[in-house]
Enzyme design. Structure first.
Site, PDB file in Angstrom:
ATOM      1  NE  ARG A 168      75.910  93.205 -28.512  1.00 30.27           N
ATOM      2  CZ  ARG A 168      74.675  93.364 -29.715  1.00 30.27           C
ATOM      3  NH1 ARG A 168      74.950  94.080 -30.768  1.00 30.27           N
ATOM      4  NH2 ARG A 168      74.459  91.858 -30.064  1.00 30.27           N
ATOM      5  CE  LYS A 192      78.303  91.275 -29.500  1.00 36.99           C
ATOM      6  NZ  LYS A 192      78.359  89.861 -28.541  1.00 36.99           N
ATOM      7  CG  HIS A 262      74.922  92.812 -21.486  1.00 33.18           C
ATOM      8  ND1 HIS A 262      75.267  93.135 -22.766  1.00 33.18           N
ATOM      9  CD2 HIS A 262      74.318  91.649 -21.422  1.00 33.18           C
ATOM     10  CE1 HIS A 262      74.624  92.306 -23.791  1.00 33.18           C
ATOM     11  NE2 HIS A 262      75.138  91.561 -22.962  1.00 33.18           N
ATOM     12  NE  ARG A 265      72.247  93.301 -25.444  1.00 31.75           N
ATOM     13  CZ  ARG A 265      71.631  93.595 -27.041  1.00 31.75           C
ATOM     14  NH1 ARG A 265      71.595  94.701 -27.244  1.00 31.75           N
ATOM     15  NH2 ARG A 265      71.740  92.462 -28.155  1.00 31.75           N
ATOM     16  CG  HIS A 288      69.811  89.035 -29.882  1.00 26.07           C
ATOM     17  ND1 HIS A 288      68.611  89.131 -29.262  1.00 26.07           N
ATOM     18  CD2 HIS A 288      70.822  89.528 -28.748  1.00 26.07           C
ATOM     19  CE1 HIS A 288      69.987  89.543 -28.418  1.00 26.07           C
ATOM     20  NE2 HIS A 288      70.544  89.409 -27.985  1.00 26.07           N
ATOM     21  CE1 TYR A 297      67.371  89.199 -22.148  1.00 27.35           C
ATOM     22  CE2 TYR A 297      67.706  88.692 -25.272  1.00 27.35           C
ATOM     23  CZ  TYR A 297      67.967  89.350 -23.949  1.00 27.35           C
ATOM     24  OH  TYR A 297      69.430  89.944 -24.040  1.00 27.35           O
TER      25      TYR A 297
END
Length: 316
Positions: A168, A192, A262, A265, A288, A297
């Site tokens: 990110r 995150k 993004h 990404r 993730h 994806y």
């Protein structure tokens, strides 16, 4: 603001117990403040005066100017605040308990094709090469020219690393010099919730990083640089806006569809899967929390496969 102390307490609660990123906490604060500010303007001075109908009217007014994805986040933030307030005795009832989150269309992320991605990276490498050639033919560079050359080397490293790793943009600008392990060709990324992961990168990204660190970074660093891997024009840690501009400008110069970091990404993840990478491996690389997020994806890959099939078999 009238309810500032309650908002502060809620944000501190999230910070201590939920492990949310600084950007998420900032967004939640803004969402709650804008919601409560509406009721303050209507004369509300007590949180217990706010009803479910009031909250629904807030959602209706906000939805005129915001996308469904933004409204979903705003609703989660406000619903969390009211739930916390009820649990801590600040509100007699939780009026937001039945507030529904807007449904978000299951749209597929935009990605570059592998050819377009290669075109983007080739353009970045060409920019870097032209800077090196100009440097070898000019022994009397001005200070501005030196900084421009350093920024070009930085931008190439940014593009190569973003595409090579799929990290990110917030993770990219948070990287420090010591997070790069050239011996193993990996970077240590803080994602995150302050969760750390190790992500590998390839030879092109390694070369771009080495040029930036050996030649470019020293031209921009100052006493405020600290350990930041990527620096801005004034020597401080690079900010997200500049990093985003780097990607948009590079896409324009390369003649490929305009993309955000993004989207780059998304492209990296899709191309990893197209190349045979395992879904769980891609999940780990991207950071993730849920495999369901990564599975998006696979659908992109299938859509690209259908497009290639039609191109190869016009009568299909």
């Amino acid at each position: 603001m009238h309810f500032e102390q309650h908002i502060d307490a809620f944000i501190n609660h999230l910070k201590a117990n939920k492990g949310l990123s600084a950007n998420t906490l900032k967004a939640y604060r803004s969402d709650i403040e804008s919601c409560l500010a509406l009721f303050v303007r209507r004369g509300v001075s007590d949180l217990n005066e706010i009803t479910l109908d009031d909250l629904r009217s807030w959602m209706a007014s906000e939805s005129r100017n915001h996308a469904r994805s933004s409204m979903a986040r705003k609703t989660v933030a406000v619903r969390g605040f009211f739930s916390w307030g009820y649990e801590h005795g600040i509100m007699r009832t939780n009026q937001a308990a039945t507030l529904l989150t807007p449904s978000i269309p299951n749209t597929l992320p935009s990605v570059l094709t592998e050819v377009q991605a290669e075109q983007l990276m080739d353009q970045a490498d060409a920019d870097d090469a032209s800077v090196d050639e100009a440097d070898s033919n000019n022994n009397n560079e001005t200070g501005l020219e030196v900084r421009m050359r350093a920024e070009t080397q930085r931008n190439t490293a940014i593009l190569e690393l973003l595409y090579a790793t799929g990290i990110r943009i917030a993770e990219l600008i948070a990287l420090n010099v010591h997070d790069v392990d050239f011996a193993n060709r990996t970077i240590k990324v803080t994602g995150k919730g302050n969760k750390q992961r190790v992500v590998p990168f390839g030879a092109p990204a390694m070369r771009a990083l080495e040029i930036w660190l050996v030649e470019g970074r020293a031209k921009l660093e100052n006493l405020n640089s600290a350990d930041a891997l990527f620096l801005g024009a004034r020597g401080g840690r690079l900010n997200q806006r500049v990093a985003r501009d780097v990607v948009h400008k590079a896409a324009q110069e390369a003649g490929v569809p305009d993309i955000s970091p993004h989207a780059l990404r998304h492209s990296a993840a899709t191309h990893m899967l197209d190349g045979g990478a395992d879904l769980r491996e891609v999940q780990e690389l991207l950071g993730h929390a849920s495999l369901k997020t990564t599975q998006r994806y696979t659908h992109v890959s299938i859509e690209q496969l259908k497009t290639r099939y039609v191109q190869a078999f016009p009568r299909a």
